[in-house]
Write an enzyme that holds these catalytic residues in place. Structure first.
Site, short mmCIF file in Angstrom:
data_model
loop_
_atom_site.label_atom_id
_atom_site.label_comp_id
_atom_site.label_asym_id
_atom_site.label_seq_id
_atom_site.Cartn_x
_atom_site.Cartn_y
_atom_site.Cartn_z
N ARG A 1 0.77 -1.32 -0.09
CA ARG A 1 -0.12 -0.15 -0.18
C ARG A 1 0.95 1.32 -0.05
O ARG A 1 1.74 1.23 0.77
CB ARG A 1 -0.89 0.08 1.17
CG ARG A 1 -2.10 -1.09 1.07
CD ARG A 1 -3.09 -0.50 0.17
NE ARG A 1 -4.37 -1.56 0.04
CZ ARG A 1 -4.50 -2.60 -0.70
NH1 ARG A 1 -3.54 -2.83 -1.72
NH2 ARG A 1 -5.57 -3.21 -0.58
N GLU B 1 -2.92 7.98 -4.32
CA GLU B 1 -3.34 7.29 -5.10
C GLU B 1 -4.62 7.74 -5.96
O GLU B 1 -5.73 7.72 -5.08
CB GLU B 1 -3.31 5.68 -4.55
CG GLU B 1 -3.26 4.96 -5.95
CD GLU B 1 -3.01 3.38 -5.34
OE1 GLU B 1 -2.01 3.16 -4.80
OE2 GLU B 1 -3.83 2.47 -5.81
N HIS C 1 -1.17 0.58 -9.58
CA HIS C 1 -1.83 -0.49 -8.93
C HIS C 1 -2.58 -1.61 -9.63
O HIS C 1 -3.56 -1.81 -9.76
CB HIS C 1 -3.02 0.23 -8.08
CG HIS C 1 -3.34 -0.48 -6.83
ND1 HIS C 1 -3.51 0.05 -5.72
CD2 HIS C 1 -3.27 -1.90 -6.62
CE1 HIS C 1 -3.81 -0.76 -4.76
NE2 HIS C 1 -3.74 -2.25 -5.35
N1 LIG Z 1 -0.46 -3.93 -5.49
C1 LIG Z 1 -1.83 -4.83 -5.37
O1 LIG Z 1 -2.65 -5.08 -6.42
C2 LIG Z 1 -2.00 -5.82 -4.25
C3 LIG Z 1 -2.74 -6.94 -4.29
C4 LIG Z 1 -2.75 -7.82 -3.29
C5 LIG Z 1 -2.55 -7.21 -1.83
N2 LIG Z 1 -1.77 -5.95 -1.79
C6 LIG Z 1 -1.33 -5.57 -0.58
O2 LIG Z 1 -0.39 -6.38 -0.28
C7 LIG Z 1 -0.73 -6.73 1.41
C8 LIG Z 1 0.04 -8.24 1.69
O3 LIG Z 1 -0.75 -9.04 0.72
P1 LIG Z 1 -0.92 -10.53 1.23
O4 LIG Z 1 -1.93 -11.34 0.38
O5 LIG Z 1 0.55 -11.13 1.13
O6 LIG Z 1 -1.44 -10.47 2.80
P2 LIG Z 1 -1.32 -11.35 4.06
O7 LIG Z 1 -1.28 -12.84 3.69
O8 LIG Z 1 -2.38 -10.98 4.92
O9 LIG Z 1 0.00 -11.08 4.66
C9 LIG Z 1 0.25 -9.84 5.44
C10 LIG Z 1 1.33 -9.74 5.90
O10 LIG Z 1 1.65 -8.51 6.80
C11 LIG Z 1 2.31 -8.77 7.97
N3 LIG Z 1 2.22 -7.62 8.86
C12 LIG Z 1 1.25 -7.22 9.19
N4 LIG Z 1 1.63 -6.34 10.36
C13 LIG Z 1 2.75 -6.11 10.34
C14 LIG Z 1 3.73 -5.23 10.96
N5 LIG Z 1 3.41 -4.43 12.06
N6 LIG Z 1 5.09 -5.73 10.96
C15 LIG Z 1 5.40 -6.43 9.92
N7 LIG Z 1 4.85 -7.25 9.27
C16 LIG Z 1 3.45 -7.13 9.45
C17 LIG Z 1 1.86 -10.03 8.36
O11 LIG Z 1 2.86 -10.60 9.53
P3 LIG Z 1 2.62 -12.12 10.16
O12 LIG Z 1 2.75 -13.08 9.03
O13 LIG Z 1 3.62 -12.10 11.26
O14 LIG Z 1 1.12 -12.09 10.34
C18 LIG Z 1 1.75 -10.75 7.18
O15 LIG Z 1 2.88 -11.62 6.80
C19 LIG Z 1 -2.20 -6.63 1.45
O16 LIG Z 1 -2.38 -6.29 2.89
C20 LIG Z 1 -2.39 -5.54 0.53
O17 LIG Z 1 -2.33 -4.38 1.19
C21 LIG Z 1 -1.71 -5.29 -2.95
#
Ligand SMILES: NC(=O)c1ccc[n+]([C@@H]2O[C@H](COP(=O)([O-])OP(=O)(O)OC[C@H]3O[C@@H](n4cnc5c(N)ncnc54)[C@H](OP(=O)(O)O)[C@@H]3O)[C@@H](O)[C@H]2O)c1
Length: 302
Positions: A215, A244, A263
Site C-alpha cells: 500500500r 493514489e 496499482h
Molecule cells: N498491489 C496490489 O495489487 C495488491 C494486491 C494484493 C495485496 N496487496 C497488498 O499487499 C498486502 C499483503 O498481501 P498478502 O496477500 O501477502 O497479505 P497477508 O497474507 O495478509 O500478509 C500480510 C503480512 O503483513 C504482515 N504484517 C502485518 N502487520 C505487520 C507489522 N506490524 N510488521 C510487519 N509485518 C506485518 C503479516 O505478518 P505475520 O505473517 O507475522 O502475520 C503478514 O505476513 C495486502 O495487505 C495488500 O495491502 C496489494
C-alpha cells in the site's frame, strides 16, 4: 448466501456462480447467513445494507488489505478477506519490477537514443521482504533460481520456510544495511503506516531498490522522493502510491530511477479469476461448518 446488491454486474454474476459452485443457495440479505462483498468500491454503503440482515454470521470481503472496511470491522460476525488470494499475480509483478529496475529496462524504454550500459545482476542479491503472508509465499519460489539471500520480516515470531532468515519488525534496522532489494508486501495497519521514512531509507545502501506492491501509505512519499532525487537510493518501483492515483505532475513520474505502475500488480480481470474459486471454496467450508480461509483478525486489522 447473499451477494451485495451494489456489486458491479459482471462481478455480481461471477460471485453468484461462486456461491452456487460452493454448494450455497442465493438469498436476500435479510435471510442470508453469509454475505459476499465482492466490489472494492462503495464500502460506505455497508452499514445500511446489513441493517436488515438478521441471520448474518459471515462476511467475505474482496480485498487482501481490509483498511477500507476498518471502521466496520467488529466481533459481531466472522470476517474473511482476499489475503493471499491475489498473491500469484502480485508475485509475478514483483519479479517484473525488480528485474526491470536492476536491468535498467525503464531507462532504456524512456530513452530515444542508444545509451550507456547500465544494470546489475539479480543472482545472489540480498532481498528483504517486509511481510510474510501470501505474497511472500508466492514470491519465494520465483526468486529461487536467482539464488538470492532472502530475509523475511514479519509481525509474528513464526519462522518462514525456504528463506535464509526470519526477523520480527523490531529487528528491521539490522537487516536494511545489507539489503539490495527491499520489497514491501505487508498489511497496512496503524503500526505500518509510514514505516518507510527518511530514517529507514537512510539505512539502505545507496544502490538499493525499493519495490512497493503493498500500500502507498507504508511509505512517506516526500522522504522517498528526496532520497531518489539525492541519489541516496538506487531506485524505486511503486505499484502503489500515496496519494493514489499519483497526481499527473508529481515528481516521482519524472525521476529516472523511479518506476510507477497504476496499482496493477493484480488487475480486476486477474483478480476476479482468482477470487471466484476462492469464494466457492469458502462457501463450501461455511456450508460444511469447516474453518474458513483468510479470516481477518479484527484486533490486528488484517
Ligand atoms: N498491489 C496490489 O495489487 C495488491 C494486491 C494484493 C495485496 N496487496 C497488498 O499487499 C498486502 C499483503 O498481501 P498478502 O496477500 O501477502 O497479505 P497477508 O497474507 O495478509 O500478509 C500480510 C503480512 O503483513 C504482515 N504484517 C502485518 N502487520 C505487520 C507489522 N506490524 N510488521 C510487519 N509485518 C506485518 C503479516 O505478518 P505475520 O505473517 O507475522 O502475520 C503478514 O505476513 C495486502 O495487505 C495488500 O495491502 C496489494
Amino acid at each position: 448466501m447473499a451477494v451485495a446488491p451494489n456489486t458491479r454486474p459482471a462481478m455480481y454474476e461471477r460471485m453468484c456462480a461462486a456461491v452456487l459452485a460452493g454448494g450455497g443457495t442465493l438469498a436476500d440479505l435479510k435471510e442470508a447467513e453469509g454475505l459476499v462483498w465482492a466490489d472494492p468500491a462503495n464500502s460506505e454503503d455497508f452499514p445500511e445494507l446489513v441493517a436488515t440482515a438478521e441471520r448474518l454470521q459471515w462476511v467475505q470481503l474482496p480485498y487482501a488489505g481490509v483498511e477500507p472496511f476498518a471502521q466496520h470491522l467488529d466481533d459481531k460476525w466472522t470476517w474473511t478477506c482476499g489475503k493471499g488470494v491475489y498473491a500469484p499475480a502480485v508475485a509475478e509483478t514483483v519479479m517484473a519490477l525488480l528485474l526491470a529496475g536492476f536491468k535498467n529496462i525503464h531507462g532504456y524504454a524512456r530513452s530515444t537514443r542508444w545509451s550507456a550500459p547500465l544494470g546489475r545482476r539479480l543472482t545472489g542479491a540480498n532481498v528483504t521482504i517486509l511481510g510474510g503472508g501470501g505474497i511472500a509465499r508466492c514470491l519465494i519460489p520465483l526468486l529461487k533460481p536467482f539464488e538470492c539471500d532472502i530475509t523475511i520480516i514479519r509481525r509474528s515470531e513464526q519462522s518462514f520456510p525456504d528463506v535464509n532468515r526470519t526477523m520480527t519488525i523490531d529487528q528491521m534496522s539490522r537487516a536494511l544495511p545489507d539489503t539490495d532489494i527491499l520489497i514491501l508486501a505487508l498489511a497496512l495497519t496503524s503500526e505500518t503506516i509510514g514505516i518507510i521514512d527518511a530514517e529507514t531509507l537512510a539505512l539502505l545502501p545507496n544502490d538499493a531498490w525499493l519495490i512497493n506492491v503493498a500500500r502507498g501509505r507504508h511509505v512517506v512519499t516526500s522522504d522517498l522522493t528526496k532520497s531518489l532525487e539525492d541519489g541516496l537510493l538506487g531506485g524505486a518501483a511503486l505499484d502503489v502510491t500515496d496519494p493514489e492515483p499519483l497526481p499527473e505532475h508529481h515528481p516521482l513520474w519524472a525521476l529516472p530511477n523511479c518506476i510507477v505502475t497504476p496499482h496493477i500488480a493484480n488487475t480486476p480481470e486477474m483478480g476476479l479469476d482468482l477470487l471466484e474459486p476462492f469464494v466457492a471454496e469458502n462457501v463450501r467450508r461455511f456450508c460444511a461448518d469447516q474453518n474458513l480461509l483468510a479470516v481477518v483478525d479484527v484486533s490486528l486489522g488484517y
